[in-house]
Design an enzyme around this catalytic site. Structure first.
Site, short mmCIF file in Angstrom:
data_model
loop_
_atom_site.label_atom_id
_atom_site.label_comp_id
_atom_site.label_asym_id
_atom_site.label_seq_id
_atom_site.Cartn_x
_atom_site.Cartn_y
_atom_site.Cartn_z
CB ILE A 127 2.15 2.76 3.99
CG1 ILE A 127 2.75 4.06 3.39
CG2 ILE A 127 0.93 2.64 3.51
CD1 ILE A 127 3.51 3.56 1.83
CB ALA A 128 -2.54 4.98 5.66
CB CYS B 19 -6.35 2.41 9.46
SG CYS B 19 -8.03 3.20 9.83
CE LYS C 93 5.39 0.36 -3.36
NZ LYS C 93 5.79 -1.02 -2.83
CG LEU D 157 -7.79 -0.65 0.67
CD1 LEU D 157 -9.28 -0.73 -0.08
CD2 LEU D 157 -8.17 -0.59 1.96
#
Length: 328
Positions: A15-16, A12, A97, A74
């Protein structure tokens, strides 16, 4: 594949939640199936927000039988382990990335995905914005003559002290986080034969990772590329291409908001022409590109992903040969 691609989200991260999950939800070719976290409460909170199933633990996500693909936001140091696990479970993968913190691990994962007929895509979003294709067309049409040099910068203001990007154990550091953007842009415009000539990394006072740096690269045809990056700076996101007859400049190059009007500066004969393009949502474009790659069974940009990993490694090695990373 029939119907939308069912994606499980492994973590979580900011960016997600802020960018990728809303883009998944808005994409007609993707359905968010589940969100996993090591914190059950966080998984429930995010799952409720996006109307999907909460899962406690990353391994549990891969046990679900209705997940076709996994998105991995992650920390960088965990990418290799969980990307391999997802591929071994037969899932396509979109990973933040850098794909891994080691060129050999990146190459091995790309080979594993190819052997299993799966799509493994690194989430470098700016390459999906049509702005950069428009710049490429100008170059190929001879708008600035023969290309001579490329300059790119991506710098951001200081992060909170507990940000994972300051933690070397989690794969932190300016090169892997913000340096990827100008480095990938150099690859995007100059090609896979780009090599590192020299590099310098600097560690800010009290930090355990490099917080800024620069590198000089070159092609066999002697086009040079200079990149600068940092994460304790004023914000800058730009690149320039200069040729024998003119130049091209682009600002807000790497992380423009969806409503941003891109402007290409074309400099010739002492005059500047501004070429304005339509706004474009590069996050939505990236998500659509991943779904299309899975549907077509064709991984995008695998060679660029691998060469990028090699150039990151070459930059680290070049900087360390010059002298140790210095506090300053």
């Amino acid at each position: 594949m029939t119907g939308p691609l069912r994606v499980g989200v492994m973590g979580c991260a900011g960016i997600a939640v802020r960018r990728m999950l809303p883009a998944f939800a808005a994409c007609p070719d993707i359905e968010i199936a589940a969100v996993a976290s090591r914190d059950p409460a966080k998984a429930r909170q995010v799952a409720e927000q996006f109307g999907c199933r909460p899962v406690h633990g990353y391994g549990e996500l891969l046990e679900l039988d209705d997940i076709q693909a996994v998105y991995i936001p992650l920390p960088a140091a965990l990418h290799a382990e969980w990307t391999e696990a997802a591929l071994d479970s037969g899932r396509h993968v979109l990973a933040e990335k850098p794909l891994t913190t080691d060129r050999h691990l990146t190459g091995g994962l790309l080979e594993l995905a190819a052997a299993r007929g799966l799509v493994l895509m690194e989430n470098v979003m700016f390459v999906h914005h049509p702005l950069h294709a428009a710049v490429r067309r100008l170059i190929s049409d001879g708008a600035i003559g023969e290309l001579r040099s490329f300059h790119a910068s991506f710098t951001i203001p200081p992060l909170p002290d507990d940000d994972i990007r300051y933690d070397p154990a989690l794969g932190g550091g300016a090169l892997a986080d913000v340096g990827v953007y100008p480095l990938r842009a150099a690859l995007h415009f100059l090609g896979l034969e780009l090599d590192v000539v020299g590099a310098r990394l600097v560690r800010g006072a009290g930090r355990r990772v490099e917080t800024s740096g620069a590198a000089l690269l070159s092609t066999p045809g002697a086009v040079t590329a200079q990149i600068t990056f940092g994460m304790e700076h004023a914000y800058r996101s730009s690149y320039e291409l200069w040729g024998s007859e003119g130049g091209i400049t682009v600002d807000r190059a790497f992380t423009p908001p969806a409503d941003h009007v891109p402007v290409i500066g074309l400099h010739r004969d002492g005059k500047t022409e501004e070429i304005r393009l339509e706004p474009h949502d590069q996050v939505a474009a990236t998500v659509a590109a991943f779904a299309a790659a899975v549907r077509a069974g064709t991984p995008p940009d695998s060679l660029a992903t691998l060469r990028q990993a090699e150039l990151l490694d070459e930059t680290y090695r070049s900087a360390s040969r010059a002298e140790p990373v210095r506090t300053g």
